[in-house]
Design a protein around this motif. Sequence first.
Motif, mmCIF file in Angstrom:
data_model
loop_
_atom_site.group_PDB
_atom_site.id
_atom_site.type_symbol
_atom_site.label_atom_id
_atom_site.label_comp_id
_atom_site.label_asym_id
_atom_site.label_seq_id
_atom_site.Cartn_x
_atom_site.Cartn_y
_atom_site.Cartn_z
ATOM 1 N N VAL A 1 6.140 -13.634 -1.227
ATOM 2 C CA VAL A 1 6.621 -13.826 -2.455
ATOM 3 C C VAL A 1 6.755 -12.541 -3.389
ATOM 4 O O VAL A 1 5.890 -11.292 -2.717
ATOM 5 C CB VAL A 1 5.848 -14.851 -3.401
ATOM 6 N N GLY A 2 7.132 -12.452 -4.817
ATOM 7 C CA GLY A 2 6.976 -11.177 -5.412
ATOM 8 C C GLY A 2 6.171 -11.144 -6.359
ATOM 9 O O GLY A 2 5.883 -12.035 -7.102
ATOM 10 N N GLN B 1 -5.987 -16.187 -0.921
ATOM 11 C CA GLN B 1 -5.924 -15.041 0.137
ATOM 12 C C GLN B 1 -7.228 -14.726 0.906
ATOM 13 O O GLN B 1 -7.118 -14.518 2.134
ATOM 14 C CB GLN B 1 -5.039 -13.846 -0.580
ATOM 15 N N ARG B 2 -8.228 -14.571 -0.016
ATOM 16 C CA ARG B 2 -9.521 -14.135 0.721
ATOM 17 C C ARG B 2 -9.895 -15.116 1.922
ATOM 18 O O ARG B 2 -10.528 -14.661 2.897
ATOM 19 C CB ARG B 2 -10.527 -13.706 -0.296
ATOM 20 N N GLN B 3 -9.707 -16.579 1.539
ATOM 21 C CA GLN B 3 -10.139 -17.344 2.586
ATOM 22 C C GLN B 3 -9.436 -17.195 3.796
ATOM 23 O O GLN B 3 -9.809 -17.420 4.937
ATOM 24 C CB GLN B 3 -10.071 -18.720 1.938
ATOM 25 N N GLY C 1 8.844 -7.864 -9.833
ATOM 26 C CA GLY C 1 8.873 -8.906 -8.544
ATOM 27 C C GLY C 1 9.119 -8.263 -7.313
ATOM 28 O O GLY C 1 9.358 -8.882 -6.417
ATOM 29 N N SER C 2 9.087 -7.024 -7.124
ATOM 30 C CA SER C 2 9.289 -6.131 -6.051
ATOM 31 C C SER C 2 8.097 -6.030 -5.039
ATOM 32 O O SER C 2 8.203 -5.587 -3.879
ATOM 33 C CB SER C 2 9.938 -4.796 -6.150
ATOM 34 N N LEU C 3 6.948 -6.329 -5.670
ATOM 35 C CA LEU C 3 5.571 -6.024 -4.723
ATOM 36 C C LEU C 3 5.412 -7.398 -3.858
ATOM 37 O O LEU C 3 5.356 -8.537 -4.390
ATOM 38 C CB LEU C 3 4.543 -6.052 -5.874
ATOM 39 N N ASP C 4 5.458 -7.177 -2.431
ATOM 40 C CA ASP C 4 5.243 -8.151 -1.606
ATOM 41 C C ASP C 4 4.073 -8.738 -1.526
ATOM 42 O O ASP C 4 2.949 -8.008 -1.501
ATOM 43 C CB ASP C 4 5.638 -7.567 -0.282
ATOM 44 N N LEU C 5 3.702 -9.977 -1.794
ATOM 45 C CA LEU C 5 2.639 -10.746 -1.578
ATOM 46 C C LEU C 5 2.570 -11.879 -0.621
ATOM 47 O O LEU C 5 3.866 -12.575 -0.764
ATOM 48 C CB LEU C 5 2.217 -11.302 -3.230
ATOM 49 N N CYS C 6 1.847 -12.014 0.299
ATOM 50 C CA CYS C 6 1.970 -13.244 1.149
ATOM 51 C C CYS C 6 1.762 -14.500 0.482
ATOM 52 O O CYS C 6 0.812 -14.790 -0.105
ATOM 53 C CB CYS C 6 0.736 -13.049 2.068
ATOM 54 N N GLY C 7 2.705 -15.406 0.619
ATOM 55 C CA GLY C 7 2.839 -16.464 -0.025
ATOM 56 C C GLY C 7 2.670 -17.778 1.010
ATOM 57 O O GLY C 7 2.419 -19.045 0.825
ATOM 58 N N PRO D 1 -3.784 -12.893 -4.753
ATOM 59 C CA PRO D 1 -4.656 -12.575 -5.696
ATOM 60 C C PRO D 1 -4.158 -12.123 -6.990
ATOM 61 O O PRO D 1 -5.083 -11.868 -7.791
ATOM 62 C CB PRO D 1 -5.502 -11.393 -4.932
ATOM 63 N N MET D 2 -3.155 -11.974 -7.199
ATOM 64 C CA MET D 2 -2.420 -11.509 -8.529
ATOM 65 C C MET D 2 -1.223 -12.481 -8.643
ATOM 66 O O MET D 2 -0.822 -13.218 -7.898
ATOM 67 C CB MET D 2 -2.054 -10.080 -8.688
ATOM 68 N N PRO D 3 -0.750 -12.665 -9.942
ATOM 69 C CA PRO D 3 0.238 -13.543 -10.529
ATOM 70 C C PRO D 3 1.627 -13.395 -9.624
ATOM 71 O O PRO D 3 1.952 -12.104 -9.474
ATOM 72 C CB PRO D 3 0.499 -13.295 -11.946
#
Length: 351
Positions: free
Chosen positions: A136-137, A192-194, A142-148, A168-170
């Motif tokens: 997800v972004g 994500q840490r878990q 919204g261009s930063l890739d975050l694992c969803g 870990p971020m919105p």
Amino acid sequence: MLQLIFRNKCAACFRQFNKIEHLVEHMRTSYHSSHEPSCGICKKHCRSFESLREHVIGPLPKQECKNIFSSRGCKFCLSVFDSPYTLRLHQDRCQLSGVTGLIGRFSNLGIRDNLDHGNYTRGSSGQTVALACKMVGGGSDGSLDLCGRVCLTDEYDNIIFHTYVKPPMPVTNYRYETTGIRPEYLRDAMPQRQVQKKLQDFLCNGEPMWKIRPRAGKARILVGHGLDHDLDSLQIEYPALMIRDTAKYPPLMKTSKLSNSLKYLTQAYLGYDIQSGIQDPFEDCVATMKLYMRMRSQVHKIEPYPLATDPQNRNNFASWRQNELERMSPEQMLDISRSDFYCWCLDRRDT
């Protein structure tokens, strides 16, 4: 004159050279070996399966090879068979059904977020798993890739771990059109840490990171496509010697040495389509594992020291051996030449 041309012709790629010293230099830098894809008709070595595909199918194929391949060659694994009948029997097994995509969509129905080591610790030496993430972004645009969402499967397409991930971020862009992820899916998702700790522990399988080795160890081989990106998004460190990335494997790369997309590799080498509409990480896991298994199952010449980097091979084409090398035939030079990449068929021999 013909004898001179034959003597200065590479026994692997068939390039011809005016002088024998030019052929020696070519062999010194080409790293030809039995692990390269080769034409089943004329035996020419190619640097990748894409090069081999161009050789037998087009757009500028060798006409003699194209004529034979058109009736007896498999367009997926690029093997050549004795007759059209044996080819038909082979293709029933070689072309995989698109039903895997349907199975992937059904995997949406359940989340399996309890990594149970009990079922996977026995006989774990050499065990292989596939990992895929959907991003997800984040960030203002919204261009930063975050694992969803993340999925982990075994060699038999069984889901080991499958969960939504709370970044870990919105999240500012859920990219629903391709991920199928809605805000409510991540609201109470596993942090994500878990997820990172569960996956890291499972992959290492009780071995300290510094102790992990490719043979006779407990750590698992990790398969995926663009794994650097996935592992980075999860902030997981894992040794490169245990990673099998279909985006970086030389035989699966483009002739230009750039990566092919997983969608293309699945269509070209497995025979079915993925990543249409909403994408499921389970589909990606299945595709990368099947690509890995296909590459691993290749039968190549067994060599005690198969890599050019092995200490026993470092002087094979040393400059101080120039006179000796120039007296060798092209076939003799090919016999001492070794690969500059780790062929996945070696994983099969280590298990």
